[in-house]
Design a protein around this motif. Structure first.
Motif, PDB file in Angstrom:
ATOM      1  N   ALA A 493      20.587 -11.736   2.367  1.00 55.84           N
ATOM      2  CA  ALA A 493      21.432 -11.061   3.363  1.00 55.84           C
ATOM      3  C   ALA A 493      22.856 -10.931   2.840  1.00 55.84           C
ATOM      4  O   ALA A 493      23.311 -11.760   2.052  1.00 55.84           O
ATOM      5  CB  ALA A 493      21.401 -11.841   4.670  1.00 55.84           C
ATOM      6  N   PRO A 494      23.591  -9.900   3.270  1.00 55.27           N
ATOM      7  CA  PRO A 494      24.996  -9.740   2.846  1.00 55.27           C
ATOM      8  C   PRO A 494      25.833 -10.943   3.279  1.00 55.27           C
ATOM      9  O   PRO A 494      25.469 -11.677   4.207  1.00 55.27           O
ATOM     10  CB  PRO A 494      25.431  -8.468   3.572  1.00 55.27           C
ATOM     11  CG  PRO A 494      24.175  -7.768   3.938  1.00 55.27           C
ATOM     12  CD  PRO A 494      23.146  -8.820   4.156  1.00 55.27           C
ATOM     13  N   PRO A 495      26.961 -11.165   2.630  1.00 48.83           N
ATOM     14  CA  PRO A 495      27.851 -12.271   3.014  1.00 48.83           C
ATOM     15  C   PRO A 495      28.214 -12.208   4.496  1.00 48.83           C
ATOM     16  O   PRO A 495      28.500 -11.140   5.038  1.00 48.83           O
ATOM     17  CB  PRO A 495      29.085 -12.059   2.127  1.00 48.83           C
ATOM     18  CG  PRO A 495      28.571 -11.299   0.947  1.00 48.83           C
ATOM     19  CD  PRO A 495      27.488 -10.407   1.476  1.00 48.83           C
ATOM     20  N   MET A 497      26.255 -12.666   6.944  1.00 52.71           N
ATOM     21  CA  MET A 497      25.110 -12.243   7.763  1.00 52.71           C
ATOM     22  C   MET A 497      23.888 -13.088   7.403  1.00 52.71           C
ATOM     23  O   MET A 497      23.815 -13.677   6.322  1.00 52.71           O
ATOM     24  CB  MET A 497      24.793 -10.766   7.529  1.00 52.71           C
ATOM     25  CG  MET A 497      25.969  -9.817   7.764  1.00 52.71           C
ATOM     26  SD  MET A 497      26.501  -9.757   9.495  1.00 52.71           S
ATOM     27  CE  MET A 497      25.163  -8.803  10.223  1.00 52.71           C
ATOM     28  N   THR A 498      22.959 -13.149   8.319  1.00 56.57           N
ATOM     29  CA  THR A 498      21.677 -13.788   8.049  1.00 56.57           C
ATOM     30  C   THR A 498      20.580 -12.934   8.647  1.00 56.57           C
ATOM     31  O   THR A 498      20.837 -12.071   9.493  1.00 56.57           O
ATOM     32  CB  THR A 498      21.629 -15.210   8.642  1.00 56.57           C
ATOM     33  OG1 THR A 498      20.429 -15.866   8.197  1.00 56.57           O
ATOM     34  CG2 THR A 498      21.619 -15.177  10.168  1.00 56.57           C
ATOM     35  N   TYR A 499      19.357 -13.139   8.179  1.00 54.73           N
ATOM     36  CA  TYR A 499      18.226 -12.412   8.751  1.00 54.73           C
ATOM     37  C   TYR A 499      17.757 -13.122  10.026  1.00 54.73           C
ATOM     38  O   TYR A 499      17.776 -14.362  10.108  1.00 54.73           O
ATOM     39  CB  TYR A 499      17.073 -12.343   7.762  1.00 54.73           C
ATOM     40  CG  TYR A 499      17.303 -11.416   6.591  1.00 54.73           C
ATOM     41  CD1 TYR A 499      17.589 -10.068   6.786  1.00 54.73           C
ATOM     42  CD2 TYR A 499      17.214 -11.884   5.281  1.00 54.73           C
ATOM     43  CE1 TYR A 499      17.783  -9.212   5.712  1.00 54.73           C
ATOM     44  CE2 TYR A 499      17.404 -11.038   4.196  1.00 54.73           C
ATOM     45  CZ  TYR A 499      17.696  -9.707   4.420  1.00 54.73           C
ATOM     46  OH  TYR A 499      17.892  -8.859   3.355  1.00 54.73           O
ATOM     47  N   TRP A 595      13.784  -8.727   9.316  1.00 57.95           N
ATOM     48  CA  TRP A 595      14.905  -8.278   8.498  1.00 57.95           C
ATOM     49  C   TRP A 595      16.091  -7.746   9.311  1.00 57.95           C
ATOM     50  O   TRP A 595      16.991  -7.138   8.765  1.00 57.95           O
ATOM     51  CB  TRP A 595      14.428  -7.216   7.512  1.00 57.95           C
ATOM     52  CG  TRP A 595      13.784  -7.815   6.292  1.00 57.95           C
ATOM     53  CD1 TRP A 595      14.402  -8.292   5.178  1.00 57.95           C
ATOM     54  CD2 TRP A 595      12.397  -7.993   6.075  1.00 57.95           C
ATOM     55  NE1 TRP A 595      13.474  -8.756   4.280  1.00 57.95           N
ATOM     56  CE2 TRP A 595      12.236  -8.583   4.804  1.00 57.95           C
ATOM     57  CE3 TRP A 595      11.249  -7.716   6.830  1.00 57.95           C
ATOM     58  CZ2 TRP A 595      11.002  -8.902   4.266  1.00 57.95           C
ATOM     59  CZ3 TRP A 595      10.015  -8.041   6.309  1.00 57.95           C
ATOM     60  CH2 TRP A 595       9.897  -8.632   5.043  1.00 57.95           C
ATOM     61  N   LEU A 597      19.559  -7.916  10.699  1.00 57.32           N
ATOM     62  CA  LEU A 597      20.742  -8.672  10.305  1.00 57.32           C
ATOM     63  C   LEU A 597      21.518  -9.125  11.537  1.00 57.32           C
ATOM     64  O   LEU A 597      21.689  -8.374  12.499  1.00 57.32           O
ATOM     65  CB  LEU A 597      21.638  -7.825   9.412  1.00 57.32           C
ATOM     66  CG  LEU A 597      21.110  -7.578   7.993  1.00 57.32           C
ATOM     67  CD1 LEU A 597      21.950  -6.530   7.285  1.00 57.32           C
ATOM     68  CD2 LEU A 597      21.096  -8.880   7.199  1.00 57.32           C
TER      69      LEU A 597
END
Length: 607
Positions: A493-495, A497-499, A595, A597
């Motif tokens: 996941a992007p910085p 953020m989490t799935y 998925w 975010l």
């Protein structure tokens, strides 16, 4: 009056199998009834349309034999709802025939068996329909027309507690009740009321959980015991490796339901807003209180009608592709297959080609193989097989840009390659019909089944003896840690953020009847639940966007704090089991949510 009732459910669906040692352990410890559900629309419309059963006759016979031995040796009453899966009259009779065979073969004592029928006539339904008295069961269900009624193979009505109560009142010495199509918790609630436990909120709530066995446990299991009292009930899984928690039990009202807080059934609604769930000191039992049953107003009682019909014939094939060049162009390739079929089949047909697997596995560095299922429908079986044969040949020998494998594209696992599947089935009635008398549609009869003069085995010599499985306290551990998910949900996941698949503890999808699909997203802490709720990542417009549906197709969206969960229910794009459906059970539609975010929790939120 008894202080408590002990109700034993060996498995959530009769015919699915249970642990025999746990069964006899529970029975010898003492139970007041064995109650089991046998019905569902989850597996699609074929049972109603074709008169088939959910399980093989031998599977039912094997489990009913254990039930009958328990009734013989311990005088335990048996109640079974929705015989055979659809609860049709024929399948009630099949169950009674099986019991007859068991009594004679095992030389059991005479057994008083009550059977309750649930089929209703087309004339009655047409009459009610003509007067505008029949309505869809939910906003996803279409209006009913006279041709839907005429084309139905059979129509069953879903009974509530009243027919069971009447049967027990007239035959208090019964050994077995075999019910036709029943609201799943009806036998449980009726047995409670018959024995003086008249709080319908508790009785219905207990039955609604127990009809699935120990599915509410962690990990989910089969055999369950309910102990109902006048102010509460306890739920306990009997598999030593399982435990109930307050959250796992509260979460069960999410399962297969449109919404978790109000469950509507025959005669009224079960309201769970004030229900409480208390974990007991054995660390495996949960005590439940607080549910309320709100009865419908006089003259407003309805029963749900269910029916299915056939629509032509279908044939299918199975196989797979592994060439990464082909897989990278799979959509265009399958269109070329359909074009080939259209060029050789000059009659009316439907063709569905469904791929299973991640098409972007090549980019992920994983194995690029995917499975494919072809399904063709036509007016006759020969025509359907002709279509599926042409489609399979197209998959085998179709060309595509960059092709290097010129000997064939298609891995076929077994013969026959083109498989005739028989009639296509679809639901055609899932509607509510008002009734003046909730018993009148459900006639019942009783008979005493006696052993015949045969050389059968003596039951007294054949009582199974098993060592008891001790129910030791289990630790509060989740064997599936978050770390097990990391590395699967790629790319990272992007910085910041989490799935959702890493934050949530449960993400699942399931039928909520044939016309709706429901999603449950659960969290293992109130902090995570509150964070997800406040993030806005799962609001109604966003959910509609994720699944490419209209907001108006979302039937319900409820944040449910007792289970620390979000429930979203949507209209199914294709009715369960109808031609073109790719997931009849509805259990594989959750993947897109993994998925999603969502912002990471900060340290303040974690506290």
């Amino acid at each position: 009056m008894q202080d408590e009732l002990r109700i034993f459910t060996p498995v959530g669906m009769l015919g699915y199998g249970f642990d025999e040692s746990i069964f006899w352990s529970a029975v010898s410890d003492g139970v007041d009834a064995i109650i089991c559900d046998s019905g569902s629309t989850d597996s699609g419309p074929a049972k109603l349309a074709l008169g088939t059963m959910s399980c093989h006759r031998e599977a039912y016979a094997s489990e009913l034999e254990r039930f009958m031995l328990a009734a013989h040796h311990y005088r335990i009453p048996i109640l079974i709802g929705s015989a055979g899966g659809d609860g049709s009259n024929d399948h009630v009779d099949v169950f009674v025939d099986i019991i007859n065979e068991i009594v004679s073969r095992r030389q059991l004592r005479p057994m008083k068996v009550v059977k309750i029928y649930s089929e209703v006539s087309k004339d009655l339904v047409q009459s009610k329909l003509a007067r505008g008295r029949i309505t869809p069961c939910g906003e996803a269900v279409p209006q009913l027309f006279p041709e839907d009624v005429e084309e139905a193979s059979r129509i069953v009505a879903q009974m509530g507690i009243e027919p069971y109560l009447k049967a027990m009142e007239e035959h208090p010495d019964f050994d077995v009740i075999i019910g036709g199509r029943s609201y799943d918790p009806a036998p449980y609630a009726a047995f409670c009321v018959h024995n003086g436990f008249t709080d319908l909120g508790l009785a219905w709530h207990m039955g609604k959980i127990m009809e699935c066995g120990a599915l509410c446990a962690k990990p989910k299991s089969r055999e369950a015991l309910a102990i109902i009292r006048h102010d509460s009930f306890d739920l306990r899984p009997l598999n030593p490796a399982s435990r109930c928690t307050s959250v796992s039990v509260a979460a069960h009202t999410l399962y297969e339901k449109t919404r978790p807080d109000i469950l509507i059934g025959p005669g009224g609604s079960l309201e769970l807003q004030n229900a409480t769930y208390e974990e007991l000191s054995d660390n495996r039992t949960v005590r439940v209180r607080g549910a309320r049953f709100i009865a419908v107003e006089e003259g407003q009682y309805t029963v749900k009608l269910e029916a299915a019909r056939t629509r032509g014939y279908h044939s299918c094939f199975f196989g797979g592709f592994s060439d990464p060049i082909l897989i990278s162009k799979i959509d265009k390739f399958l269109q070329s297959v359909k074009d080939h079929v259209a060029s050789v089949c000059k009659f009316t047909y439907d063709l569905k080609l469904t791929t299973y697997g991640l098409k972007d596995n090549i980019r992920r560095g994983l194995s690029p193989s995917i499975a494919i299922h072809g399904d063709a429908r036509a007016e006759t079986q020969d025509q359907a097989t002709r279509v599926i044969n042409a489609a399979r040949i197209g998959c085998m020998h179709g060309s595509y840009p960059g092709q290097v494998a010129s000997s064939g594209n298609f891995a076929m696992p077994s013969a026959p390659l083109d498989i005739p599947m028989g009639r296509v089935c679809e639901f055609c009635i899932y509607h509510l019909m008002p009734v003046d008398d909730p018993i009148s549609l459900f006639p019942f009869t009783a008979e005493v089944i006696k052993k015949q003069d045969t050389d059968g085995e003596a039951a007294d010599l054949m009582l199974p003896i098993h060592p008891k499985k001790k129910l030791q306290p289990v630790t509060n551990q989740n064997p599936e840690s978050k770390s097990a998910k990391i590395g699967i949900l790629n790319p990272p996941a992007p910085p910041g953020m989490t799935y959702l698949g890493e934050l949530a503890s449960v993400i699942r999808s399931k039928n909520a009847g044939p016309y709706e699909l429901t999603f449950d997203i659960m969290f293992d802490s109130l902090a995570k639940y509150s964070h997800a709720k406040s993030s806005g990542a799962l609001d109604v417009p966003r959910f509609a966007e994720i699944y490419s549906i209209k907001v108006s197709d979302i039937v319900a969206a409820v944040w449910w704090e007792p289970a620390m969960a979000l429930k979203v229910t949507v209209k199914r794009p294709i009715v369960s089991g109808r031609f073109g459906e790719t997931d009849t059970h509805g259990s594989c539609q959750h993947v897109k949510l993994l998925w999603v975010l969502i912002p990471c929790m900060d340290e303040h939120e974690k506290q």
